[in-house]
Design an enzyme around this catalytic site. Structure first.
Site, PDB file in Angstrom:
ATOM      1  N   GLY A   1     -10.662  55.745  46.410  1.00 41.73           N
ATOM      2  CA  GLY A   1      -9.774  54.737  46.987  1.00 41.73           C
ATOM      3  C   GLY A   1      -8.465  55.354  47.416  1.00 41.73           C
ATOM      4  O   GLY A   1      -7.965  56.286  46.788  1.00 41.73           O
TER       5      GLY A   1
ATOM      6  N   LYS B   1      -3.653  57.255  45.232  1.00 37.32           N
ATOM      7  CA  LYS B   1      -5.105  57.439  45.344  1.00 37.32           C
ATOM      8  C   LYS B   1      -5.760  57.252  43.985  1.00 37.32           C
ATOM      9  O   LYS B   1      -5.107  57.405  42.955  1.00 37.32           O
ATOM     10  CB  LYS B   1      -5.404  58.882  45.795  1.00 37.32           C
ATOM     11  CG  LYS B   1      -4.838  59.245  47.147  1.00 37.32           C
ATOM     12  CD  LYS B   1      -5.002  60.729  47.403  1.00 37.32           C
ATOM     13  CE  LYS B   1      -4.383  61.085  48.760  1.00 37.32           C
ATOM     14  NZ  LYS B   1      -4.421  62.518  49.010  1.00 37.32           N
ATOM     15  N   VAL B   2      -7.057  56.963  43.994  1.00 33.37           N
ATOM     16  CA  VAL B   2      -7.854  56.979  42.764  1.00 33.37           C
ATOM     17  C   VAL B   2      -9.006  57.950  42.986  1.00 33.37           C
ATOM     18  O   VAL B   2      -9.668  57.906  44.026  1.00 33.37           O
ATOM     19  CB  VAL B   2      -8.434  55.580  42.428  1.00 33.37           C
ATOM     20  CG1 VAL B   2      -9.301  55.658  41.182  1.00 33.37           C
ATOM     21  CG2 VAL B   2      -7.323  54.576  42.210  1.00 33.37           C
TER      22      VAL B   2
ATOM     23  N   ASP C   1      -3.060  37.072  33.800  1.00 32.78           N
ATOM     24  CA  ASP C   1      -3.915  36.962  34.988  1.00 32.78           C
ATOM     25  C   ASP C   1      -5.378  37.133  34.577  1.00 32.78           C
ATOM     26  O   ASP C   1      -6.120  37.894  35.171  1.00 32.78           O
ATOM     27  CB  ASP C   1      -3.515  37.999  36.048  1.00 32.78           C
ATOM     28  CG  ASP C   1      -4.117  37.678  37.422  1.00 32.78           C
ATOM     29  OD1 ASP C   1      -4.472  36.502  37.656  1.00 32.78           O
ATOM     30  OD2 ASP C   1      -4.247  38.585  38.253  1.00 32.78           O
TER      31      ASP C   1
END
Length: 436
Positions: free
Chosen positions: A17, A23-24, A133
């Site tokens: 990603g 970034k990952v 969440d």
């Protein structure tokens, strides 16, 4: 043959990603062979957007809440120009996808996930952390089918105000407790319990207890706790859900009450883990020390009547292209349900542009407090298509617009989002070009 790159003891693999803020990548611990997710952030970006304190706090929170049912943050490393956040790599996908593919889950299976969710949430609360969440999209499954709570981006430590009540409205509308929708402040623990109740309902029913296309009607139904359980819920499950989805946070059942409930206790096997495990924040301190030397005090006031300040770690974790769901789905064509873009234009200008473009696309527009709902008929004319956009201030003069599909087909939403962003290119900021 290319020599693979290493960061500390981690061998860095392919990128999964890339977004505005980092970034990952997949990585492997060379000492143990364990697969991990490595999030890479540029120090210059953190400094530029004055996010040092927020990110340091969020990373610390993720390290503190160590539990088998919570995605683990292993450690934080620093290079000359970058920060590397090493996270547990979870392979079983989202619990949400299981509901999408199978519809409602059997009561016993739903109870197992609910027990693991309550254990994870209880652990967070014991550390003074509130998630805020909780929803199926933030619940992942490991290879053995165990639940893992992820995304502490919206989590908050207590006592942020003198009275110990939290005051930021956040979370996904359908899962949010009625008191969070008001302006009076709320107890983070009671709000999380409400969200757990909605999740249990969704697991067992296959649909939401509160689901209206009109935001005002949705809020009214949540505030009145106006819902009914389907006929296939057992009387015991029905009774517990009624106690959890109590619109009054003062009389709403607490974690202890849930754990003592006969329905909850059935086949309950609390997960074993080392409660006294010592968590060192030395790596977090070390990583941020050199940044703090260059650091100029952040401007953290929220302007009256302005959009919400989004928590920085939420922004980085979920920036477009950095949504961790990409790590849990091997398909390259994975379509995110949630999408975001960044703008340097004033919030009011963003909203005006969004409204103008939506109207040009013949969509109905409802705006309230920097949240806009767009509604139309789906392309195949079989039902409703709806999208919710919310503007957050993430740093001085930097806004993030969170776009979420509220109703309709995911692929149709994906096409809509690309088309919509193309029409909004004047207000979307691309840091690579430095425009906008």
């Amino acid at each position: 043959m290319n020599k693979s790159r290493k960061v500390g003891k981690y061998e860095v693999g392919r990128m999964v990603g890339e977004g505005t803020f980092g970034k990952v990548k997949f990585a492997r611990n060379c000492e143990t062979g364990e697969s991990v997710a490595m999030k890479i952030l540029a120090k210059s970006t953190i400094l530029k957007h004055r996010m040092v304190d927020q990110i340091k706090r969020e990373i610390s929170i993720m390290k503190i809440v160590r539990h088998p049912n919570i995605v683990r943050l292993h450690e934080v490393l620093a290079g000359r120009a970058k920060i590397f956040i090493i996270l547990e790599f979870v392979t079983g996908g989202e619990l949400f996808d299981k509901i999408v593919h199978r519809g409602k889950l059997p009561e016993n299976e739903s109870r197992k996930y609910f027990q693991q969710l309550v254990d994870a949430v209880a652990h967070c609360h014991s550390k003074g952390v509130y998630h805020r969440d909780l929803k199926p999209e933030n619940l992942l499954l490991d290879a053995y089918g165990n639940l893992k709570v992820s995304d502490f981006g919206l989590s908050a430590l207590p006592l942020q105000q003198g009275d110990g009540l939290l005051r930021t409205t956040c979370g996904t509308p359908n899962y949010v407790a009625p008191e969070v929708l008001g302006d009076q402040g709320y107890d983070g623990a009671a709000a999380d319990i409400w969200s757990c109740g909605v999740i249990l309902y969704v697991l067992m029913a296959g649909y939401l207890p509160f689901d209206e296309t009109n935001l005002y009607t949705l809020y009214s139904k949540i505030t009145a706790a106006e819902f009914s359980c389907p006929y296939w819920f057992s009387p015991e499950a029905n009774k517990l859900i009624q106690k959890i989805l109590d619109p009054n946070p003062k009389t709403r059942i607490r974690i202890d009450g849930i754990r003592n409930d006969p329905w909850f206790k059935k086949n309950y096997a609390p997960v074993k883990y080392r409660e006294d495990e010592e968590v060192s924040l030395d790596d977090v301190r070390a990583v941020f020390e050199d940044i703090e030397d260059q650091y100029i005090a952040e401007r953290s006031e929220i302007k009256d009547g302005g959009p919400l300040l989004m928590n920085a770690f939420e922004m980085i974790t979920l920036s477009q292209g950095l949504n961790l769901s990409a790590l849990f789905d091997r398909r390259q064509d994975y379509v995110n349900r949630q999408t975001r873009f960044v703008s340097r234009k004033p919030a009011q200008v963003i909203i005006s542009n969004v409204e103008a473009v939506a109207e040009s696309m013949s969509l109905k527009v409802h705006t309230r407090n920097y949240k806009t709902r767009l509604e139309g008929i789906s392309a195949n004319r079989t039902g409703q298509f709806a999208v919710v956009l919310e503007v957050y201030e993430v740093a001085p003069s930097l806004f993030m617009v969170d776009v979420r599909k509220a109703a309709g087909d995911t692929l149709e939403y994906h096409k809509f989002y690309k088309n919509f962003c193309a029409k909004l290119e004047d207000i979307i900021w691309n840091p690579i070009e430095g425009t906008g």
